[in-house]
Design a protein around this motif. Sequence first.
Motif, PDB file in Angstrom:
ATOM      1  N   GLN A  11      49.881  55.504  13.772  1.00  0.00           N
ATOM      2  CA  GLN A  11      50.339  56.611  14.595  1.00  0.00           C
ATOM      3  C   GLN A  11      51.845  56.834  14.484  1.00  0.00           C
ATOM      4  O   GLN A  11      52.319  57.927  14.734  1.00  0.00           O
ATOM      5  CB  GLN A  11      49.979  56.373  16.065  1.00  0.00           C
ATOM      6  N   VAL A  28      55.874  59.343  22.269  1.00  0.00           N
ATOM      7  CA  VAL A  28      54.672  59.942  21.702  1.00  0.00           C
ATOM      8  C   VAL A  28      53.505  59.844  22.684  1.00  0.00           C
ATOM      9  O   VAL A  28      52.711  60.772  22.814  1.00  0.00           O
ATOM     10  CB  VAL A  28      54.313  59.279  20.358  1.00  0.00           C
ATOM     11  N   GLN A  61      44.889  64.204  19.805  1.00  0.00           N
ATOM     12  CA  GLN A  61      45.752  65.239  20.379  1.00  0.00           C
ATOM     13  C   GLN A  61      46.265  64.657  21.689  1.00  0.00           C
ATOM     14  O   GLN A  61      45.487  64.163  22.506  1.00  0.00           O
ATOM     15  CB  GLN A  61      44.969  66.518  20.639  1.00  0.00           C
ATOM     16  N   ASP A 100      59.996  62.069  13.078  1.00  0.00           N
ATOM     17  CA  ASP A 100      58.636  62.157  13.602  1.00  0.00           C
ATOM     18  C   ASP A 100      58.647  62.486  15.089  1.00  0.00           C
ATOM     19  O   ASP A 100      57.886  63.328  15.558  1.00  0.00           O
ATOM     20  CB  ASP A 100      57.878  60.858  13.350  1.00  0.00           C
ATOM     21  N   SER A 103      59.590  66.072  15.532  1.00  0.00           N
ATOM     22  CA  SER A 103      58.487  66.937  15.093  1.00  0.00           C
ATOM     23  C   SER A 103      57.417  67.036  16.168  1.00  0.00           C
ATOM     24  O   SER A 103      56.950  68.120  16.502  1.00  0.00           O
ATOM     25  CB  SER A 103      57.860  66.399  13.806  1.00  0.00           C
ATOM     26  N   ARG A 104      57.031  65.883  16.712  1.00  0.00           N
ATOM     27  CA  ARG A 104      56.003  65.886  17.765  1.00  0.00           C
ATOM     28  C   ARG A 104      56.492  66.638  18.993  1.00  0.00           C
ATOM     29  O   ARG A 104      55.730  67.339  19.644  1.00  0.00           O
ATOM     30  CB  ARG A 104      55.618  64.462  18.126  1.00  0.00           C
ATOM     31  N   SER A 108      54.753  70.023  20.551  1.00  0.00           N
ATOM     32  CA  SER A 108      54.155  69.861  21.869  1.00  0.00           C
ATOM     33  C   SER A 108      54.676  70.820  22.925  1.00  0.00           C
ATOM     34  O   SER A 108      54.089  70.940  23.985  1.00  0.00           O
ATOM     35  CB  SER A 108      54.395  68.438  22.368  1.00  0.00           C
TER      36      SER A 108
END
Length: 150
Positions: A11, A28, A61, A100, A103-104, A108
């Motif tokens: 992940q 995250v 998700q 990362d 990006s998330r 979101s």
Amino acid sequence: GDVAQLALYNQLPGDVTGSHAVPLAEQVFPTGATVRVAEPFFKIFMDCGRGIRVDSAAEIQVIYPNNPQHGLASCATQLTSAKDAATKLAKQSLHAGACDLLSRSLVSHAAPVGAELLQRAREHAAGGAWVQSLADAAAARILGGDGAAG
């Protein structure tokens, strides 16, 4: 509803492991988030406990507890928090983790993202990923990233 142990693999970016993974994992998968699994794999773990194993990040998700649909201030707070955590990772030369995380965060939240893209462009450049850096910088310019953040 029922509660099950959830084992998540692959992940986080490969460069981020051990104690360095904690800030990224907390961003995250924040406390109170709902995790939806596309293809849950139910198994018995080595400790004889039962749970769900997920091997691919594409199969989940994450629904954040302070969804931006509940207010722009909440979204702005989460974006700022993600930016701060990414800055900490970047200071540890964990640029893949910083990218990362940003990006998330961008995916979101439905909020202006120019400044976030600009910071991600800087992290890509620091990590030597020039093509990604230029792409993010161009997108930030289009969206109005003014360089004031980061």
